[in-house]
Motif scaffolding. Structure first.
Motif, PDB file in Angstrom:
ATOM      1  N   VAL A 150       0.847  -1.209   0.000  1.00 25.28           N
ATOM      2  CA  VAL A 150       0.000   0.000   0.000  1.00 25.28           C
ATOM      3  C   VAL A 150       0.877   1.252   0.000  1.00 25.28           C
ATOM      4  N   LEU A 151       1.972   1.176   0.757  1.00 27.52           N
ATOM      5  CA  LEU A 151       2.877   2.334   0.853  1.00 27.52           C
ATOM      6  C   LEU A 151       3.579   2.643  -0.474  1.00 27.52           C
ATOM      7  N   GLN A 152       3.608   1.659  -1.390  1.00 27.73           N
ATOM      8  CA  GLN A 152       4.270   1.875  -2.689  1.00 27.73           C
ATOM      9  C   GLN A 152       3.321   2.402  -3.761  1.00 27.73           C
ATOM     10  N   MET A 153       2.007   2.443  -3.463  1.00 30.35           N
ATOM     11  CA  MET A 153       1.039   2.831  -4.488  1.00 30.35           C
ATOM     12  C   MET A 153       0.995   4.355  -4.628  1.00 30.35           C
ATOM     13  N   LYS A 154       1.407   4.810  -5.802  1.00 27.14           N
ATOM     14  CA  LYS A 154       1.517   6.251  -6.025  1.00 27.14           C
ATOM     15  C   LYS A 154       0.156   6.956  -6.013  1.00 27.14           C
ATOM     16  N   ASP A 155      -0.892   6.220  -6.403  1.00 33.07           N
ATOM     17  CA  ASP A 155      -2.209   6.848  -6.515  1.00 33.07           C
ATOM     18  C   ASP A 155      -3.086   6.596  -5.287  1.00 33.07           C
ATOM     19  N   VAL A 156      -2.460   6.168  -4.191  1.00 28.66           N
ATOM     20  CA  VAL A 156      -3.209   5.906  -2.955  1.00 28.66           C
ATOM     21  C   VAL A 156      -2.645   6.772  -1.831  1.00 28.66           C
ATOM     22  N   GLU A 157      -3.548   7.443  -1.107  1.00 28.44           N
ATOM     23  CA  GLU A 157      -3.122   8.187   0.079  1.00 28.44           C
ATOM     24  C   GLU A 157      -3.607   7.432   1.315  1.00 28.44           C
ATOM     25  N   LEU A 158      -2.648   6.853   2.042  1.00 30.35           N
ATOM     26  CA  LEU A 158      -2.983   6.083   3.236  1.00 30.35           C
ATOM     27  C   LEU A 158      -3.307   7.072   4.356  1.00 30.35           C
ATOM     28  N   ILE A 159      -4.525   6.961   4.940  1.00 29.53           N
ATOM     29  CA  ILE A 159      -4.896   7.935   5.984  1.00 29.53           C
ATOM     30  C   ILE A 159      -4.899   7.317   7.391  1.00 29.53           C
ATOM     31  N   GLY A 160      -4.653   6.039   7.487  1.00 26.40           N
ATOM     32  CA  GLY A 160      -4.575   5.431   8.811  1.00 26.40           C
ATOM     33  C   GLY A 160      -4.437   3.926   8.711  1.00 26.40           C
ATOM     34  N   VAL A 161      -3.875   3.344   9.786  1.00 26.69           N
ATOM     35  CA  VAL A 161      -3.668   1.900   9.837  1.00 26.69           C
ATOM     36  C   VAL A 161      -4.130   1.447  11.221  1.00 26.69           C
ATOM     37  N   SER A 162      -4.760   0.266  11.297  1.00 21.52           N
ATOM     38  CA  SER A 162      -5.017  -0.309  12.611  1.00 21.52           C
ATOM     39  C   SER A 162      -4.753  -1.803  12.590  1.00 21.52           C
ATOM     40  N   VAL A 163      -4.435  -2.319  13.784  1.00 20.84           N
ATOM     41  CA  VAL A 163      -3.996  -3.705  13.922  1.00 20.84           C
ATOM     42  C   VAL A 163      -4.897  -4.433  14.916  1.00 20.84           C
ATOM     43  N   ILE A 164      -5.484  -5.535  14.460  1.00 16.65           N
ATOM     44  CA  ILE A 164      -6.354  -6.348  15.314  1.00 16.65           C
ATOM     45  C   ILE A 164      -5.653  -7.689  15.556  1.00 16.65           C
ATOM     46  N   PRO A 165      -5.585  -8.124  16.805  1.00 15.25           N
ATOM     47  CA  PRO A 165      -4.793  -9.334  17.100  1.00 15.25           C
ATOM     48  C   PRO A 165      -5.561 -10.629  16.841  1.00 15.25           C
ATOM     49  N   ALA A 166      -5.846 -10.909  15.570  1.00 18.92           N
ATOM     50  CA  ALA A 166      -6.564 -12.135  15.216  1.00 18.92           C
ATOM     51  C   ALA A 166      -5.548 -13.201  14.775  1.00 18.92           C
ATOM     52  N   ASP A 167      -5.087 -13.139  13.499  1.00 19.65           N
ATOM     53  CA  ASP A 167      -4.104 -14.102  13.001  1.00 19.65           C
ATOM     54  C   ASP A 167      -2.676 -13.608  13.271  1.00 19.65           C
ATOM     55  N   GLY A 168      -2.488 -12.943  14.421  1.00 20.68           N
ATOM     56  CA  GLY A 168      -1.177 -12.414  14.769  1.00 20.68           C
ATOM     57  C   GLY A 168      -1.252 -11.867  16.182  1.00 20.68           C
ATOM     58  N   TYR A 169      -0.128 -11.406  16.708  1.00 16.02           N
ATOM     59  CA  TYR A 169      -0.098 -10.830  18.057  1.00 16.02           C
ATOM     60  C   TYR A 169      -0.017  -9.312  17.982  1.00 16.02           C
ATOM     61  N   LEU A 170      -0.566  -8.668  19.011  1.00 15.44           N
ATOM     62  CA  LEU A 170      -0.749  -7.216  18.950  1.00 15.44           C
ATOM     63  C   LEU A 170       0.551  -6.415  19.067  1.00 15.44           C
ATOM     64  N   GLU A 171       1.390  -6.733  20.056  1.00 16.53           N
ATOM     65  CA  GLU A 171       2.589  -5.892  20.261  1.00 16.53           C
ATOM     66  C   GLU A 171       3.518  -5.932  19.048  1.00 16.53           C
ATOM     67  N   PRO A 172       3.917  -7.120  18.564  1.00 14.26           N
ATOM     68  CA  PRO A 172       4.770  -7.124  17.368  1.00 14.26           C
ATOM     69  C   PRO A 172       4.022  -6.639  16.125  1.00 14.26           C
ATOM     70  N   GLY A 173       2.692  -6.776  16.114  1.00 22.23           N
ATOM     71  CA  GLY A 173       1.904  -6.280  14.983  1.00 22.23           C
ATOM     72  C   GLY A 173       1.950  -4.750  14.924  1.00 22.23           C
TER      73      GLY A 173
END
Ligand code: AGV
Ligand code: CA
Length: 315
Positions: free
Chosen positions: A22-45
């Motif tokens: 997503v960070l490489q897409m020139k035509d996309v402006e990322l306005i926020g990210v969130s992490v939910i601890p489902a298929d992964g752990y929260l702190e390292p996520g």
């Protein structure tokens, strides 16, 4: 600046590769990210997401995009063997070279952070979800008016195949994991007018992780981005002879590519409902009077792999 996008992921290997893409897409402006601890752990996520933005975001991204921590809990937990992958990605040397993290953690929990970002946006926002829908369901409960700010939801989840990918003692095997983790959240989101583009299990049949795919990334590892992608997927077993419960498809990465360029895939309208309880919980079923979604039913693997390789090469 391009189309606005909010990304909620669940800290798996392909979720974190998706953030990088997503960070490489020139035509996309990322306005926020969130992490939910489902298929992964929260702190390292949380940590790996912030480090990926620092290392691979365009200049200035670290001071603009925040990463929010989800406090959502699912009904059916993921196997911890799979969830452990988050620690592996977070420990990769390429993310830890600077020894300090700049990208900020958001003050609000994930669902509230998303509400805040949506309400602050003057343009419609695309939502990209590569884990369960819990944070979106909670955001809709707290602030139903966000629906008007959502351009569309691009979600990896569900399946209309007979067989899903859940193999658990009290389940009949018909569900996909992201839907199974929180079936009620799927029901909540289905019960809205939000436009949905769905990458289900059948959408990713043509894009398994294979040895030739790995070798292509390896041959291009002089590019830091492709080295990162190759290192991440080194944690996952490739498809060689036959599919097993741990075979990896490029589930979330295809979903992310659809958010970046929908012309990469073929979609058709499918009407469906979700089963919220009992042995088939999390199963999405085609029903004539169900809720319409645009289901990805075909992709040209060549074009898809070329697309993600080209994005990664520029990093
Ligand atoms: O069901 C696919 C979802 C995707 O969002 N996840 C993995 C992707 O991030 C769950 C999953 C299914 N099979 C898995 C999964 C496996 N063998 N390893 C890890 N996660
Ligand atoms: Ca995921």
């Amino acid at each position: 600046m391009g189309k606005k996008l909010y990304f909620n992921h669940d800290a798996g290997v392909d979720d974190l590769v998706s953030l990088f893409l997503v960070l490489q897409m020139k035509d996309v402006e990322l306005i926020g990210v969130s992490v939910i601890p489902a298929d992964g752990y929260l702190e390292p996520g949380m940590a790996s997401s912030r480090k990926i933005i620092d290392r691979f975001g365009a200049p200035g991204t670290s001071s603009k995009v925040e990463v929010a921590r989800s406090n959502s809990r699912g009904r059916n937990p993921f196997p911890s063997e799979w969830r452990m992958h988050t620690f592996f990605v977070d420990a990769l040397p390429i993310l830890n070279e600077p020894g300090i993290i700049h990208t900020r953690e958001a003050a609000l929990p994930a669902h509230r952070h998303m509400v805040e970002q949506l309400l602050a946006s003057t343009e419609p926002v695309t939502l990209l979800f590569t884990g369960p829908l819990t944070d979106l369901a909670r955001a809709l409960d707290e602030a139903p008016e966000i629906e008007g700010k959502i351009e569309k939801l691009v979600w990896m989840g569900g399946t209309f195949n007979e067989k899903g990918n859940v193999q658990e003692p009290e389940h009949d095997g018909t569900a996909e994991w992201n839907a199974f983790w929180d079936p009620e959240a799927v029901e909540r989101v289905w019960n809205t007018g939000i436009k949905i583009e769905l990458v289900a299990l059948e959408s990713t049949n043509k894009v398994p992780l294979t040895v030739p795919v790995r070798n292509r990334w390896a041959s291009l590892r002089k590019h830091a981005g492709l080295d990162f992608v190759g290192q991440c997927y080194a944690a996952c077993p490739p498809l060689v002879y036959m599919e097993t419960n741990s075979t990896y498809y490029l589930w979330d990465v295809l979903t992310t590519a659809v958010a970046g360029d929908p012309s990469l895939v073929q979609m058709k309208t499918v009407h469906s409902t979700v089963i919220a309880d009992g042995p088939s919980q999390g199963r999405t079923v085609e029903t004539a009077n169900g809720r319409p979604v645009s289901l990805v039913y075909d992709v040209e693997p060549e074009r898809f792999f070329d697309y993600i390789t080209a994005l990664s090469q520029n990093a």
